[in-house]
Design a protein around this motif. Sequence first.
Motif, short mmCIF file in Angstrom:
data_model
loop_
_atom_site.label_atom_id
_atom_site.label_comp_id
_atom_site.label_asym_id
_atom_site.label_seq_id
_atom_site.Cartn_x
_atom_site.Cartn_y
_atom_site.Cartn_z
N ILE A 248 0.84 -1.19 0.00
CA ILE A 248 0.00 0.00 0.00
C ILE A 248 0.88 1.24 0.00
N ALA A 249 1.95 1.20 0.80
CA ALA A 249 2.86 2.35 0.87
C ALA A 249 3.44 2.67 -0.50
N ALA A 250 3.90 1.62 -1.20
CA ALA A 250 4.49 1.85 -2.53
C ALA A 250 3.48 2.49 -3.47
N PHE A 290 13.89 0.46 14.10
CA PHE A 290 12.84 1.34 14.64
C PHE A 290 12.86 2.67 13.90
N TRP A 291 14.08 3.17 13.70
CA TRP A 291 14.19 4.43 12.97
C TRP A 291 13.75 4.26 11.52
N GLN A 292 14.06 3.09 10.99
CA GLN A 292 13.66 2.84 9.60
C GLN A 292 12.16 3.00 9.42
N GLN A 293 11.42 2.51 10.42
CA GLN A 293 9.96 2.63 10.32
C GLN A 293 9.53 4.09 10.29
N ILE A 294 10.17 4.88 11.13
CA ILE A 294 9.81 6.30 11.19
C ILE A 294 10.08 6.96 9.84
N VAL A 295 11.24 6.64 9.27
CA VAL A 295 11.60 7.25 7.98
C VAL A 295 10.60 6.84 6.91
N LYS A 296 10.22 5.57 6.93
CA LYS A 296 9.28 5.08 5.92
C LYS A 296 7.95 5.84 6.00
N GLY A 297 7.49 6.01 7.20
CA GLY A 297 6.22 6.73 7.40
C GLY A 297 6.32 8.16 6.91
N LEU A 298 7.44 8.81 7.26
CA LEU A 298 7.62 10.19 6.82
C LEU A 298 7.64 10.28 5.30
N ILE A 302 5.46 12.77 2.95
CA ILE A 302 6.06 13.76 2.05
C ILE A 302 5.63 13.51 0.61
N ALA A 303 5.68 12.24 0.19
CA ALA A 303 5.34 11.93 -1.20
C ALA A 303 3.90 12.31 -1.51
N VAL A 304 2.99 11.96 -0.63
CA VAL A 304 1.58 12.25 -0.91
C VAL A 304 1.34 13.75 -0.87
N PHE A 305 2.02 14.43 0.05
CA PHE A 305 1.88 15.88 0.15
C PHE A 305 2.33 16.55 -1.16
N LEU A 306 3.53 16.16 -1.63
CA LEU A 306 4.04 16.76 -2.86
C LEU A 306 3.10 16.46 -4.03
N ASP A 307 2.58 15.24 -4.02
CA ASP A 307 1.68 14.85 -5.09
C ASP A 307 0.44 15.73 -5.12
N MET A 308 -0.09 16.00 -3.94
CA MET A 308 -1.26 16.88 -3.86
C MET A 308 -0.93 18.25 -4.40
N ARG A 309 0.24 18.74 -4.06
CA ARG A 309 0.61 20.08 -4.50
C ARG A 309 0.76 20.16 -6.02
#
Lengths: 315, 502
Positions: A248-250, A290-298, A302-309
Amino acid sequence: MTQKKDMGKILRQFGLVIVALIIIVFMSFTSDVFLTSQNIINILRQISINGILAVGMTFVILTGGIDLSVGSVVAITGVIVGSLLKDGTNWFIASLAALAISMVCGAINGWLIAYVGFQPFIATLSTMTIGRGFAQVYSNGKPYIISDPSFKVIGQGYFLGIPVPIILLVIFCVLGLVVLSMTTFGRYVFAIGGNKSAAKLSGVRTQRVQLMVYVLSSICAWMVGLILAARISSGQPTAGESYEMDAIAATAIGGTSMNGGIGSLTGTICGFVILGLLQNSMNLMNINSFWQQIVKGLLIIIAVFLDMRTKGKKN
Amino acid sequence: MAGKYVLEATGIAKSFSGVTVLDGAELCIEPGELHALMGENGAGKSTLMKIIMGIYTKDAGKVVLDGKEVEFKSARDALDAGISMIHQELSPIPEMTVAENVFLGREQKKFKGLPFVDKKELNRKTQELLKEYDLDQFISPTMKMKDLNIAQIQMMEIIKAVSYNSKVIIMDEPTSSLSEKETETLFRIIDSLRKKNVGIIYISHRMEEVFQLADRVSVLRDGQFIGCVKVAEASREQLINMMVGRELEGGYPHNTAKKGDVVLELKDFTRKGVFENVNLKVHAGEILGMAGLVGAGRSEVMKALVGYDPLDSGEIYLEGQKITIKHPNDAVKHHIVMASEDRKELGLVLCRSIKENVSLQNFDKLSKGSFIQKLKERKMAGEYTEKMATKMNGIDDLVSSLSGGNQQKVVLAKCLLSEPKVLIMDEPTRGIDVGAKAAIYNIMVGLANQGIAIIMISSEMPELIGMSDRIIVMSGGQVKGELEGAEAQSQQTIMNLAFGGE
Ligand SMILES: Nc1ncnc2c1ncn2[C@@H]1O[C@H](COP(=O)(O)OP(=O)(O)OP(=O)(O)O)[C@@H](O)[C@H]1O
Ligand SMILES: [Mg+2]
């Protein structure tokens, strides 16, 4: 001015490619392992799992649905193939048997959603839980060891020097691209996601198309199930847990709208490549998971935000 | 005294991704006047309104409200400042109740500062409003929006806009989905608003309404301000000339097609609770009009015919052969196609391109096996949208970027490409400008001459009378009468039947 619009579109697609390039350039300077052929093959192999699932997921999400059950279908495929191989069944027959059962899983999803009228989230959440339970019950909670060398080729073998999973990924992507952009079925998928009622009045057999989309997603999950079982030489009832999330993320990173109707498979391909690159890079840099998960979520945000813009939600 | 206008918009310019839509648009509204705004499809009327409402940002120009220049950031601001709008494209939230929808965003709180909505109070207020406008017999405050038909939804939008007690109310084609009766209610509402000195901007493609209601008319053409005239001093021809920049033939073309055999016959069509024992025949080359009030069951019969809605009993004969239609797919295969009245819900996939919308129904022609013939698709989609004189940049534009009237033309293009034997047109000229209307009437006559049977549902009486060879009147789900010749020319007779008389 159509040119200007096209530019925006190209930029959007390129945006993701640029992100991928930045990761690659950055990593090739900071790590001497990154660009070795061993690591590249490693990345591709990792990508192949999520990539194949994401192809199916993109179809589902484009119709406005979601398929949470893919991880469970991966597990079901593994234990069924594992048990059949243990009994000495031919690897090909065993795989086909698993295919049939996966397709039934997909058909159940599709039937619940298209014909009974369940919401996709609820329907596939239920089949996800049932599927996982089934895999556990069937295998008694224990993995089946797989020793059939011909079967292992699917996960470990090479063809013309290229690992088989990567070849399978390419095949699934190409087939997906062809179906989505060149066939009437692809158009129906977009139309249903955009406006199911209008599609129906135009003569599209919407229920049938919806059903097929979930079957398609399950076929992708079956393929992943085979690859995984062959690679780790065992059919595990716990395999594929939370794989649906990465798929889903991809899709989301690739710019497909969760409401359906808008998106592309090329976007999804960029999405899973970036996810794979990022994961590999962070592994090489010894960043803990653990950090990897945070980065993935971010990254998703970011990607969806830029896409909306870039799609000009403003105006 | 800040001047004689409540609202002044001058020199407004706007472009979307490089395409100029408005350039020097102008509109000045006096208090208590009904000011009509006219112009062809895509002239920029709705866009100008959305700029005034703060939904779009303008590139240039200024908006002055009560003598003060304003710059609204959102529709909320505009509402607070005293401007409300009835949108052309309705967007109700289906799961909400009528009351929740009317008071969306300004719910009465049960306790000050706490987020509990006082539902009782909402329902009571809504009931009052419904009663005031005579709608309480059909609509109750607790009904879900999804259970209303399109005319009722439109009435709720009107009531909602009125309930803000604004100084200026914008009405973007408010009557396009109303039948005569609701239109009368609306006119009553308008009268009382005028007495309260509210300025009304009224967008419509219907000349009669404009002459009946308006004090002044402003005309836009290609995003430019053409002029503002007093209705009392204007003629129909003059307005048309201002809108399209040339003379246009008035009236309705005569259907000269020779009536052929019966193409389609429905026998005892019944869907329980919706319509009952509907029988009708339509001949090749004939234009059959369907009259009735909104809710009479006309669209419902047609939707059941094409297999969109279920049917309890009834038979369909196409060219004498009994056929069954279980799904719209069967209907399309039999060349029975329907252009729905509700283009947003049933007609179009708004988030896809014009091309994809036109071809969606026509892949039997535009594909080999499962593969789309892309060149042919482009060519045909281009050809048919051109035929309809759709105003667009290209067939790859998203349908959502088209003006309301141009979206309607895309729906018709899609249906024509299906080479219908029977073409069902549900409110075919809804929201369509004078020039395009004439074009559509001519196309209808042209199709009839090719031997196509046309069933036209319309709530516009002049259109129904002007275009139909024969008229069937429905009321309460039943056929009340069939009129031909001179009878089919009498508005009186039709209305009598439509109201359920014999
Ligand atoms: N969001 C948008 N993006 C791009 N183009 C747009 C957008 N909204 C409107 N347009 C274009 O602006 C032009 C004017 O549209 P508008 O909706 O204001 O027309 P209109 O005068 O209201 O027409 P109608 O009578 O058909 O409702 C059209 O050509 C339309 O395609
Ligand atoms: Mg408009």
